[in-house]
Write a protein that holds these residues in place. Sequence first.
Motif, PDB file in Angstrom:
ATOM      1  N   ARG A   5       0.830  -1.189   0.000  1.00  0.00           N
ATOM      2  CA  ARG A   5       0.000   0.000   0.000  1.00  0.00           C
ATOM      3  C   ARG A   5       0.874   1.251   0.000  1.00  0.00           C
ATOM      4  O   ARG A   5       1.950   1.260   0.604  1.00  0.00           O
ATOM      5  N   PHE A   6       0.366   2.312  -0.638  1.00  0.00           N
ATOM      6  CA  PHE A   6       1.122   3.548  -0.788  1.00  0.00           C
ATOM      7  C   PHE A   6       0.513   4.648   0.074  1.00  0.00           C
ATOM      8  O   PHE A   6      -0.705   4.815   0.122  1.00  0.00           O
ATOM      9  N   ASN A   7       1.382   5.375   0.780  1.00  0.00           N
ATOM     10  CA  ASN A   7       0.953   6.504   1.590  1.00  0.00           C
ATOM     11  C   ASN A   7       1.293   7.792   0.845  1.00  0.00           C
ATOM     12  O   ASN A   7       2.467   8.125   0.698  1.00  0.00           O
ATOM     13  N   ASP A  12       5.633   6.648   1.393  1.00  0.00           N
ATOM     14  CA  ASP A  12       6.120   5.317   1.776  1.00  0.00           C
ATOM     15  C   ASP A  12       5.274   4.227   1.131  1.00  0.00           C
ATOM     16  O   ASP A  12       4.040   4.330   1.073  1.00  0.00           O
ATOM     17  N   TRP A  13       5.943   3.187   0.659  1.00  0.00           N
ATOM     18  CA  TRP A  13       5.277   1.933   0.327  1.00  0.00           C
ATOM     19  C   TRP A  13       5.369   1.036   1.554  1.00  0.00           C
ATOM     20  O   TRP A  13       6.432   0.881   2.144  1.00  0.00           O
ATOM     21  N   VAL A  14       4.238   0.453   1.939  1.00  0.00           N
ATOM     22  CA  VAL A  14       4.191  -0.421   3.110  1.00  0.00           C
ATOM     23  C   VAL A  14       3.676  -1.793   2.688  1.00  0.00           C
ATOM     24  O   VAL A  14       2.665  -1.890   1.981  1.00  0.00           O
ATOM     25  N   VAL A  15       4.394  -2.843   3.096  1.00  0.00           N
ATOM     26  CA  VAL A  15       3.957  -4.204   2.813  1.00  0.00           C
ATOM     27  C   VAL A  15       3.056  -4.671   3.951  1.00  0.00           C
ATOM     28  O   VAL A  15       3.491  -4.761   5.100  1.00  0.00           O
ATOM     29  N   MET A  16       1.793  -4.925   3.648  1.00  0.00           N
ATOM     30  CA  MET A  16       0.881  -5.508   4.624  1.00  0.00           C
ATOM     31  C   MET A  16       1.043  -7.027   4.567  1.00  0.00           C
ATOM     32  O   MET A  16       0.663  -7.655   3.578  1.00  0.00           O
ATOM     33  N   CYS A 179      11.174  18.357   4.231  1.00  0.00           N
ATOM     34  CA  CYS A 179      11.237  18.947   2.887  1.00  0.00           C
ATOM     35  C   CYS A 179      10.456  18.111   1.882  1.00  0.00           C
ATOM     36  O   CYS A 179       9.738  18.646   1.022  1.00  0.00           O
ATOM     37  N   MET A 180      10.588  16.791   1.975  1.00  0.00           N
ATOM     38  CA  MET A 180       9.896  15.912   1.044  1.00  0.00           C
ATOM     39  C   MET A 180       8.387  16.014   1.209  1.00  0.00           C
ATOM     40  O   MET A 180       7.644  16.107   0.224  1.00  0.00           O
ATOM     41  N   GLY A 309      17.392  -1.678   4.472  1.00  0.00           N
ATOM     42  CA  GLY A 309      17.996  -1.818   3.153  1.00  0.00           C
ATOM     43  C   GLY A 309      17.135  -1.306   2.017  1.00  0.00           C
ATOM     44  O   GLY A 309      17.651  -0.802   1.013  1.00  0.00           O
ATOM     45  N   SER A 310      15.816  -1.412   2.178  1.00  0.00           N
ATOM     46  CA  SER A 310      14.922  -1.045   1.084  1.00  0.00           C
ATOM     47  C   SER A 310      14.187   0.276   1.299  1.00  0.00           C
ATOM     48  O   SER A 310      13.685   0.880   0.354  1.00  0.00           O
ATOM     49  N   GLY A 311      14.117   0.728   2.556  1.00  0.00           N
ATOM     50  CA  GLY A 311      13.334   1.918   2.854  1.00  0.00           C
ATOM     51  C   GLY A 311      11.840   1.658   2.846  1.00  0.00           C
ATOM     52  O   GLY A 311      11.039   2.592   2.884  1.00  0.00           O
TER      53      GLY A 311
END
Length: 331
Positions: A5-7, A12-16, A179-180, A309-311
Amino acid sequence: MSEMRFNPITLDWVVMAPGRMLRPDDFHPQVVSHPTRPVHRDDCPFCTGNEAMTPTEIARVTAPDGSWLVRVVPNKYSVFDATLNMQRKRHGTFRSMSASGGHEVVVEHPRHDLDLGEMDPAHLVLVLRMYRERYQMLREHPMVESIVIFKNQGQRAGSSLEHSHSQITAAPVLSSQVCMRLQEARRFHELEGGCLYCAVLHEELLAEERILETGEAFVAFMPYAALSPYHTWIFPRKHQAAYDEISDADIEELAGLLSRLLRRLKAAAGAPDYNITFRSTPVGEVSGCFHWYISIVVRISQIAGFELGSGTYINSMRPERCAERVRGIVL
């Protein structure tokens, strides 16, 4: 099944991945103990009678009998120093500057044994008003660009003292994270002609399944792409860029909501440690595309090699399930 899912606010991409909860574990998890705390400790710098243990007081809320209800003192181990002059240095790619700014501690209650969620909502009003007062004062510092109000509850959340307190920092720079988020808010405003945060709040209200509580001025919910179990946001309904724009009436509603929410999270997640952060627009930002909010991160999961490692974060409990459990708590 796992799902990504994307925030749109944090990018951020989050793996559920609920199946991760079934992994074998050779390392027996530490049992988080919450021993009964005394009302007062003679060696605690934040307890009444021990005021001489802290640096000189900056502000306080005084009771009718002359005792204090909320105190603000400089952080004894400050990250930033208000007395430093701004100096920048550069040698090739090496850059540095003076850590000029402010770092304050808000002692939330004279009693040693009360957490924020255990305090009377009327007392939380005093704490939230003090946050606003100190935010307004710190933004007058000529070098300050970013003000962060935060609370670390418990050892896993980074707290070193058990007496309930929070902190306010005023930094001379903006972090890459700030900033982002500001850049993304501006981009959405330019392309869509509105506020990204208002749009997210509107869609969460329509979806309903992650909503925890709604009020006249605030909505508490678990975001669609929650970074971790029980990750919670509190959004003001009104479009306001910074926390110091909050009214007295809205502070009273927020105090009640925050009190109930912390008690429900405690019951649903097993009295976990947690971090609370107030996210506001940078000082001096005039575009109005930012929208302040409160983030609560419950510390029941750990960041490991994949995240570093992946963020990308892994959340082992879908926010819909967490929200259902929290709503089911009867106070």
